[in-house]
Design an enzyme around this catalytic site. Structure first.
Site, PDB file in Angstrom:
ATOM      1  N   SER A 118      85.235  56.972-130.137  1.00 32.83           N
ATOM      2  CA  SER A 118      84.250  56.762-131.189  1.00 32.83           C
ATOM      3  C   SER A 118      83.404  58.012-131.404  1.00 32.83           C
ATOM      4  O   SER A 118      83.924  59.057-131.760  1.00 32.83           O
ATOM      5  CB  SER A 118      83.396  55.533-130.860  1.00 32.83           C
ATOM      6  OG  SER A 118      82.516  55.228-131.907  1.00 32.83           O
ATOM      7  N   ASP A 271      81.332  57.457-138.389  1.00 30.54           N
ATOM      8  CA  ASP A 271      81.418  57.971-137.029  1.00 30.54           C
ATOM      9  C   ASP A 271      82.852  58.409-136.741  1.00 30.54           C
ATOM     10  O   ASP A 271      83.709  58.396-137.625  1.00 30.54           O
ATOM     11  CB  ASP A 271      80.903  56.942-136.017  1.00 30.54           C
ATOM     12  CG  ASP A 271      81.720  55.666-135.971  1.00 30.54           C
ATOM     13  OD1 ASP A 271      82.562  55.450-136.867  1.00 30.54           O
ATOM     14  OD2 ASP A 271      81.521  54.862-135.029  1.00 30.54           O
ATOM     15  N   ASP A 273      85.563  57.331-135.207  1.00 28.54           N
ATOM     16  CA  ASP A 273      86.721  56.471-135.483  1.00 28.54           C
ATOM     17  C   ASP A 273      86.547  55.675-136.768  1.00 28.54           C
ATOM     18  O   ASP A 273      87.370  54.805-137.074  1.00 28.54           O
ATOM     19  CB  ASP A 273      87.001  55.535-134.315  1.00 28.54           C
ATOM     20  CG  ASP A 273      85.831  54.633-133.947  1.00 28.54           C
ATOM     21  OD1 ASP A 273      84.684  54.993-134.268  1.00 28.54           O
ATOM     22  OD2 ASP A 273      86.055  53.574-133.331  1.00 28.54           O
ATOM     23  N   ASP A 275      84.716  53.324-137.887  1.00 32.11           N
ATOM     24  CA  ASP A 275      84.491  51.880-137.995  1.00 32.11           C
ATOM     25  C   ASP A 275      83.037  51.569-138.354  1.00 32.11           C
ATOM     26  O   ASP A 275      82.708  50.433-138.684  1.00 32.11           O
ATOM     27  CB  ASP A 275      84.901  51.144-136.719  1.00 32.11           C
ATOM     28  CG  ASP A 275      84.111  51.563-135.490  1.00 32.11           C
ATOM     29  OD1 ASP A 275      83.417  52.600-135.544  1.00 32.11           O
ATOM     30  OD2 ASP A 275      84.211  50.870-134.462  1.00 32.11           O
TER      31      ASP A 275
END
Length: 497
Positions: A118, A271, A273, A275
């Site tokens: 992340s 961010d 990743d 999500d």
């Protein structure tokens, strides 16, 4: 399936508790997470989740995606080998956002693994695991068993499925980006909005891969009335421009400047990743994730009620602004308050068949997206709301940001229980600030909202560090500041004083 053994004093299994945490796997590469460890975790995931939950007559199957971190491909290959070694057929979707992996798990109806750390720095990587249909795997729903079995496999080796009369799994590849983009577009219609200019800061993360597909024509979809100004779309897991963590204000500064420079209608920051999605208005000011929760929640409630479902449910975590239950509850919808953390909110989403859920950390969950979180779908809702009316985003956001909030403030303290006790003594036992309501759903929440002056705060302990996390909200800035400073003084009071 091999059973996870009880440990004895003579066991020498590696300790994976620092790597496999309450909700996911995350650690430094290669010291904590390397191909050997990934292979063991993959085998354990196959034995604990994939194989037992495979329908009778079908082959066990799982799907794996990864973000742009350089360590990803080697870790994915080892994890896939561990799964295949336990008889699981594996589909690799390659580069993906985390919500892209959730889409793959949901649409294919198979368990999944997403290799990402992340927003963590470049030296980290990790794994987010899910069951078929993108259902979460957490500490209490299988992750602890995966951890213990992986530890055993690291010590003793992964057993060969051939000795159990099963076939080794296969590994194939499949590109699902276009399907993912088309699915999101089917959930929010942007074709009739007014033209908008939007700056998108991908932070060299996976937003640079998904945004051109969803917001543009890279996936072969029709052109939208959007002018996208890209910022740091180059995939680079070393994060050369800034960390891909929009929660930190310094990581938003380039986006804020670009929005003003280009005269854009809004900015979107993802961010690492992709999500989570953060929103910037036309003046370069951040829009609170709680405001986005209220905005999107009201849109989803209106859609449900127009379809003849008068009491849909919306979920929010307990540090989300009071504006969410205020506005959403006024529509007649049911509002459910939950603990902080995606495994809790996903469980509540499924239990209540909730149409939408939001967290103040900018995770947004949708029933129509397998009850999973997707920053890109939230972004589409913001674009639709803004483009469907003539006013600037700052005017729209003002409706959903009527209160003053402190944001989350972390305090490192030597004695967490003692610091918490001082706050309880002052605010609950002595009620020095007046009569309050108290709950301990997640940490300590003290509320004075039912009378004036209106305020509430939540004080939560970190699971991994000697930290107390404080969130305060009040009807005006002066009251928020007074409550914030008073609680912080109690928390940070030294033993000598």
């Amino acid at each position: 399936m091999p059973e996870t053994p009880e440990k004895s004093a003579t066991d020498t299994f590696p300790d994976l508790t620092g790597l496999i945490k309450a909700y996911d796997v995350r650690g430094v590469v290669p010291d904590e997470l390397n191909p050997e460890v990934a292979r063991a975790i993959g085998a354990a995931f196959g034995d604990v989740v994939v194989v037992p939950e495979t329908r009778e007559g079908q082959r066990p199957r799982a799907v794996i995606g990864n973000d742009m971190r350089p360590s990803g491909p080697a870790l994915v290959a080892a994890f896939a080998d561990g799964l295949a070694g336990r008889g699981v057929d594996v589909t690799l979707i390659g580069l993906a956002s985390t919500d892209g992996l959730y889409f793959a798990s949901g649409s294919l109806d198979v368990p999944g693994a997403m290799f990402t750390a992340s927003h963590n720095p470049a030296q980290y990587n990790g794994i987010k695991l899910c069951r078929a249909g993108a259902r979460p795997v957490g500490q209490d729903s299988g992750l602890a068993r995966v951890r213990d079995l992986a530890s055993r496999y690291l010590a003793t080796g992964v057993p060969d499925v051939a000795t159990e009369g099963r076939e080794r799994g296969t590994v194939d590849e499949r590109d699902l980006l276009a399907d993912y983009a088309a699915f999101l577009r089917s959930l929010v219609d942007l074709s009739g909005i007014r033209p908008l200019k939007v700056v998108v800061d991908a932070g060299n993360g996976m937003g640079g891969y998904t945004a051109p597909a969803v917001l543009g024509t890279a996936a072969g979809l029709p052109e939208l009335p959007l002018e996208v100004v890209p910022l740091y779309f180059e995939l680079d897991g070393t994060f050369p421009n800034h960390e891909a963590n929009p929660l930190e204000p310094e990581n938003l500064r380039d986006l804020q400047a670009a929005v003003v420079e280009h005269g854009a209608d809004l900015g979107l920051a993802f961010d690492g990743d992709a999500d989570r999605c953060f929103v910037i208005d036309e003046n370069g000011d951040p829009v609170s994730p709680s405001a986005i929760t209220a905005l999107v929640g009201l849109r989803e409630v209106a859609r449900e009620q127009a379809a003849g479902r008068p009491t849909p449910t919306v979920i929010h975590n307990l540090i989300t602004s009071q504006v969410v239950p205020d506005l959403v509850g006024a529509t007649g919808a049911k509002v459910v308050r939950t603990r902080v953390g995606h495994s809790f909110i996903k469980a509540e989403m499924a239990e209540h068949d909730a149409v939408f859920g939001g967290e103040h950390s900018a995770h947004y969950y949708f029933r129509d997206f397998f009850f999973a979180d997707t920053g890109m779908l939230a972004a589409l809702h913001v674009l639709a709301a803004l483009g469907g009316q003539p006013h600037p985003l700052s005017a729209l956001a003002e409706i959903y940001q009527p209160y003053s909030a402190s944001g989350e403030i972390n305090s490192r303290v030597a004695d967490v229980p003692a610091a918490r006790a001082r706050v309880v003594q002052a605010y609950v036992t002595e009620q020095g600030a007046g009569p309050v309501t108290v709950d301990e759903l997640d940490g300590l929440t003290v509320s004075h909202w039912d009378t004036t002056p209106q305020w509430w705060f939540n004080l939560r302990a970190s699971n991994t560090e000697p930290l107390l996390r404080l969130n305060v909200e009040a009807a005006d800035e002066d009251i928020m500041t007074k409550v914030r400073d008073d609680v912080l003084a109690l928390v940070r009071q030294t033993e000598e004083s």
